[in-house]
Design a protein around this motif. Structure first.
Motif, PDB file in Angstrom:
ATOM      1  N   GLY A 163      -3.606  -9.649  -3.580  1.00  0.00           N
ATOM      2  CA  GLY A 163      -4.049  -8.668  -4.547  1.00  0.00           C
ATOM      3  C   GLY A 163      -3.199  -7.412  -4.528  1.00  0.00           C
ATOM      4  N   ALA A 164      -3.071  -6.761  -5.689  1.00  0.00           N
ATOM      5  CA  ALA A 164      -2.388  -5.472  -5.829  1.00  0.00           C
ATOM      6  C   ALA A 164      -2.836  -4.852  -7.146  1.00  0.00           C
ATOM      7  N   ALA A 165      -2.475  -3.584  -7.367  1.00  0.00           N
ATOM      8  CA  ALA A 165      -2.963  -2.877  -8.550  1.00  0.00           C
ATOM      9  C   ALA A 165      -1.880  -2.006  -9.161  1.00  0.00           C
ATOM     10  N   ALA A 166      -1.915  -1.886 -10.507  1.00  0.00           N
ATOM     11  CA  ALA A 166      -0.998  -1.023 -11.243  1.00  0.00           C
ATOM     12  C   ALA A 166      -1.551  -0.778 -12.638  1.00  0.00           C
ATOM     13  N   ALA A 167      -1.211   0.369 -13.211  1.00  0.00           N
ATOM     14  CA  ALA A 167      -1.540   0.697 -14.601  1.00  0.00           C
ATOM     15  C   ALA A 167      -3.004   0.446 -14.946  1.00  0.00           C
ATOM     16  N   GLY A 168      -3.886   0.818 -14.042  1.00  0.00           N
ATOM     17  CA  GLY A 168      -5.313   0.701 -14.310  1.00  0.00           C
ATOM     18  C   GLY A 168      -5.895  -0.675 -14.144  1.00  0.00           C
ATOM     19  N   LYS A 169      -5.132  -1.610 -13.572  1.00  0.00           N
ATOM     20  CA  LYS A 169      -5.632  -2.971 -13.393  1.00  0.00           C
ATOM     21  C   LYS A 169      -5.469  -3.414 -11.945  1.00  0.00           C
ATOM     22  N   VAL A 170      -6.508  -4.077 -11.429  1.00  0.00           N
ATOM     23  CA  VAL A 170      -6.474  -4.671 -10.087  1.00  0.00           C
ATOM     24  C   VAL A 170      -6.395  -6.181 -10.274  1.00  0.00           C
TER      25      VAL A 170
END
Length: 442
Positions: free
Chosen positions: A182-189
């Motif tokens: 898992g990882a997150a960017a631009a408001g999305k996980v």
């Protein structure tokens, strides 16, 4: 004269190229040799927790590296456990789940660290599970999937912690699975890949929109488990792992969370159980092994997102099942199994001493801080929008404020009324470019 000008330009070009490539490795030791630990960064600290050593009882080991001072301290989490997950946002870090195979126990424990108060507390997941994945964005920290071999269960459960309300909610992945990433960017996980206890390997991708609280699904180009994930700018990189035939993969699936598009790249060496983190516009994948642990690798793949070019390097000690995290200009990988399949207590630190003139931008037309001097609240104004990490450091390099935000308004506000008087640096990065301005608090 023309010849002299050409020579001058050539020297300048060489100097600029060198400026983007100055980096070095150093080594350190953590408190105990162990593998299957987890790592994350919060405030000014890199935090390594859990794992298992030479004996079957996992120690409650905890090691913390101060990015500002370059010093290590050790402590304990509430319960020794292996195959745990870690994630952090702002000044809150969490280590969740895990197992103790010696006593056939799987845990729902969450060890929570507040970097502002330097205090550890405990919390609980909704279900005890191990080999789960963690990721965070904004005020939300998510722990997804996992398994309990004793009960013969693979989990689809997602536990979501809100650091603002300090409340937990739950959701479910579209497929129950473990050893996902898992990882997150631009408001999305985003959680991708994994396998279940029936040996089914998934290409499933579950995407959580932090703003709306809604989920959607997608697919990787190749089903695999034991992969690694990290985010840089608006992009999330899922690399390596083991496919449905238990063969190692070199595939990198790249998700642009802002554009909602996918692309594919490849590692220099196919491997799973590798470690990943990103900093200063660099995406780094280090170590790894084949599925049978017959080969353990020292390979490091480094993507410079500013030039879209890959380079390779090597760890001093080949390792798999270690843990990595990064912040500022440092990438740290610690622990893991060596070629001998004995755990290591070494940590390797990759420090970028110069990120190049195109990386640091102090142009006030791009970024400004006002009022300056500041008193109660300051506003960071940016010439463009996107996914940013905001850090404020004092003159000693200590991080005194940290946040991550998708800024669409072109401005960001934060309180400074608790800051001691003095000079600070406001650093803003989108994962590709870094912007900095001085801030005086009087």
């Amino acid at each position: 004269m023309k010849g002299q000008k050409s020579i001058t330009l050539l020297i300048l070009f060489v100097a600029l190229v060198a400026a983007t490539a100055q980096a070095q490795w150093s080594t350190a030791t953590i408190s105990s040799a162990r593998s299957t630990l987890a790592a994350t960064s919060a405030g000014n600290s890199a935090i390594f927790g859990g794992g298992i050593g030479m004996i079957s009882i996992p120690p409650p080991a905890l090691d913390m590296y101060n990015y500002g001072t370059g010093t290590w301290t050790s402590g304990s989490i509430s319960q020794g456990r292996t195959w745990i997950a870690a994630a952090a946002t702002g000044n809150v870090a969490m280590f969740a789940g895990g197992a103790d195979d010696w006593i056939l126990s799987v845990f729902n424990i969450v060890d929570q660290y507040n970097a502002t108060s330097n205090v550890w507390t405990t919390n609980q997941l909704s279900d005890a599970r191990t080999r789960l994945a963690g990721a965070a964005y904004g005020s939300k920290i998510l722990f997804a999937g996992g398994m309990d071999a004793n009960m013969g269960v693979s989990y689809s459960k997602v536990d979501i912690y809100d650091t603002l309300s300090m409340a937990w909610t739950t959701a479910n992945l579209s497929q129950a699975r473990y050893e996902l990433a898992g990882a997150a960017a631009a408001g999305k996980v985003v959680f991708a890949g994994g396998q279940n206890l029936n040996g089914v390997v998934f290409n499933t991708v579950d995407i959580y929109d932090v703003a709306t609280g809604t989920w959607s699904t997608d697919t990787l180009s190749q089903a695999r488990y034991g992969l690694a994930a990290t985010a840089c700018g608006n992009k999330i990189y899922f690399a390596g792992g083991f496919d449905m035939a238990n063969q190692v993969s070199k595939v990198i699936d790249i998700y642009d969370a802002a554009a909602n598009t996918w692309s594919v790249d490849s590692l220099s060496q196919a491997r799973g159980y590798l470690s990943a983190a990103s900093m200063s516009g660099l995406v780094i994948f280090a170590g790894g092994s084949d599925n049978a642990l017959a080969s353990v690798f020292s390979t490091v793949d480094i993507l410079d997102t500013t030039t879209a070019t890959w380079n390779t390097d090597t760890l001093a000690i080949a390792r798999c099942m270690g843990a990595a995290t990064a912040s500022g200009n440092k990438f740290i990988i610690a622990g893991g199994l060596e070629v001998t399949l004995f755990p290591t207590n070494t940590a390797e630190i990759y420090t970028v001493s110069s990120t190049g003139i195109n990386q640091i931008n102090t142009n006030e037309n791009v970024m400004s801080v006002s009022p300056n001097p500041g008193h109660d609240e300051v506003v960071v104004s940016l010439s463009h929008t996107g996914d940013f990490r905001i850090e404020v450091t004092d003159m000693m390099g200590k991080v005194v404020y940290s946040d991550r935000k998708n800024i669409q308004s072109g401005s960001y506000r934060f309180a400074v009324n608790d800051f001691p008087k003095g000079m600070y640096f406001v650093n803003v990065t989108d994962g590709v470019k870094n912007f900095a301005q001085k801030l005086l608090i009087d």
